[in-house]
Design an enzyme around this catalytic site. Structure first.
Site, PDB file in Angstrom:
ATOM      1  N   HIS A 196      45.181  39.738  45.675  1.00  0.00           N
ATOM      2  CA  HIS A 196      44.569  41.109  45.862  1.00  0.00           C
ATOM      3  C   HIS A 196      44.961  41.661  47.227  1.00  0.00           C
ATOM      4  O   HIS A 196      45.123  42.654  47.821  1.00  0.00           O
ATOM      5  CB  HIS A 196      43.214  41.277  45.542  1.00  0.00           C
ATOM      6  N   ASP A 203      46.722  36.794  35.388  1.00  0.00           N
ATOM      7  CA  ASP A 203      45.801  36.886  36.386  1.00  0.00           C
ATOM      8  C   ASP A 203      44.474  37.197  36.210  1.00  0.00           C
ATOM      9  O   ASP A 203      44.148  37.731  34.983  1.00  0.00           O
ATOM     10  CB  ASP A 203      46.288  37.859  37.465  1.00  0.00           C
ATOM     11  N   SER A 204      43.371  37.079  37.116  1.00  0.00           N
ATOM     12  CA  SER A 204      42.172  37.626  36.547  1.00  0.00           C
ATOM     13  C   SER A 204      41.937  38.920  36.735  1.00  0.00           C
ATOM     14  O   SER A 204      40.830  39.601  36.254  1.00  0.00           O
ATOM     15  CB  SER A 204      41.176  36.942  37.865  1.00  0.00           C
ATOM     16  N   CYS A 218      47.198  33.941  39.710  1.00  0.00           N
ATOM     17  CA  CYS A 218      45.933  33.877  40.088  1.00  0.00           C
ATOM     18  C   CYS A 218      45.758  32.439  40.979  1.00  0.00           C
ATOM     19  O   CYS A 218      46.039  31.495  40.394  1.00  0.00           O
ATOM     20  CB  CYS A 218      44.818  33.828  38.946  1.00  0.00           C
ATOM     21  N   GLU A 234      40.650  46.448  45.341  1.00  0.00           N
ATOM     22  CA  GLU A 234      40.442  47.042  43.992  1.00  0.00           C
ATOM     23  C   GLU A 234      40.069  48.581  43.910  1.00  0.00           C
ATOM     24  O   GLU A 234      40.388  49.462  43.180  1.00  0.00           O
ATOM     25  CB  GLU A 234      39.522  46.254  43.054  1.00  0.00           C
ATOM     26  N   CYS A 279      45.593  34.917  47.748  1.00  0.00           N
ATOM     27  CA  CYS A 279      44.913  35.683  46.955  1.00  0.00           C
ATOM     28  C   CYS A 279      45.861  36.936  46.395  1.00  0.00           C
ATOM     29  O   CYS A 279      46.423  37.646  47.206  1.00  0.00           O
ATOM     30  CB  CYS A 279      43.589  36.246  47.343  1.00  0.00           C
TER      31      CYS A 279
END
Ligand code: DGL
Length: 282
Positions: free
Chosen positions: A194, A13-14, A76, A156, A192
């Site tokens: 996140h 993942d990023s 990702c 995040e 996504c």
């Protein structure tokens, strides 16, 4: 290099959001070992061009390939949407699967031909991968897309805030993401890595009965089938599987924030420099 059943599976993942995909993979495939790479030096991918995402994703996948993985999950969404063909070609004959197909399958199943709202990064929405995949599975389904770039930062950073502060910020940011959809389609797809950590705030803003879908479980089922078909499933349940982690920058941040996405403590993270950047310890 020969790939064997007891080799680990790479998950890329990023950043750290893909740890929620790793969690689903470990649950679905308890005999397997995994190496997770979060490209923390270059997050976010979601605001980058297709060419840059392809270049970054190939470099990250190469690091995992050199670690001897037998298969790769591109957790990702942005990289799955833009770079799956390039990564698959590079890693062949190892199987490579992405989250766009799995997320689309799960959403189509939930929506029963009514509409689907895809929430994702700007680059994923502009690239149109979800729309193409959903329409190929269910041509009559109406697909809507909305880029929610602020949600990545909120997810995040949210870990370090008191719950009440996170709530105070999350409500307007989540509302802004779904503006204009006071009556959303019956299915909302979290496209996504996140976004699942913001699911409770989103659910509170959606009309009652809206189905919120994420890719995790479907990716685990797809990986199980792909490993079986390639005779790569680890049938040896005696040895405890190993899970290891790689960050491309700032190991301490990965240790601290990662547990928020994974839902458990991370004890050790290897630091690897990528594309001439990162590799810093803080
Ligand atoms: N991992 C990315 C995705 O799922 C989100 C974070 C980013 O923009 O890099 O699209």
């Amino acid at each position: 290099m020969t790939v064997r059943q007891n080799h680990p599976i790479g998950v890329f993942d990023s950043g750290m959001g893909g740890l929620s995909i790793l969690r689903a993979l470990r649950r679905g495939l308890p005999n397997e070992s995994f190496i997770y790479l979060g490209d923390s030096a270059r997050l976010p991918y979601g605001t980058k061009s297709k060419e840059t995402v392809i270049a970054y994703a190939k470099q990250a996948s190469e690091i995992l390939m050199e670690k001897g993985i037998k298969a790769l999950v591109v957790a990702c969404n942005t990289a799955s949407g833009h770079a799956l063909d390039e990564i698959s070609e590079m890693l062949a004959p190892r199987p490579v699967i992405g989250v766009v197909k799995a997320g689309s399958l799960a959403a189509v199943k939930a929506s029963e031909e009514s509409g689907i709202l895809v929430l994702a990064t700007e680059s994923t929405i502009n690239g149109g991968a979800y729309e193409r995949e959903i329409l190929s599975l269910s041509p009559k389904t109406k697909v809507y897309g909305r880029a929610c770039p602020l949600w990545v930062a909120l997810a995040e950073e949210g870990h370090s805030m008191p719950k009440t502060s996170l709530q105070e910020l999350a409500v307007p940011v989540v509302r802004h993401g779904i503006r204009g959809f006071s009556k959303t389609p019956n299915t909302v797809l979290l496209g996504c890595t996140h976004f699942p950590v913001l699911a409770s705030y989103l659910t509170a803003q959606l009309p009652r009965g809206t189905k919120l879908v994420e890719a995790g479980e479907t990716v685990a089922s797809e990986l199980d089938v792909v490993l079986k078909n390639n005779d790569l499933l680890n049938a040896d349940s005696d040895k405890s599987p190993v899970v290891s982690y790689i960050a491309t920058d700032n190991r301490n941040r990965f240790l601290k924030v990662g547990q928020f996405f994974l839902g458990e403590k991370i004890d050790h993270v290897e630091l690897v420099q990528i594309g001439g950047v990162g590799g810093r310890q803080y």
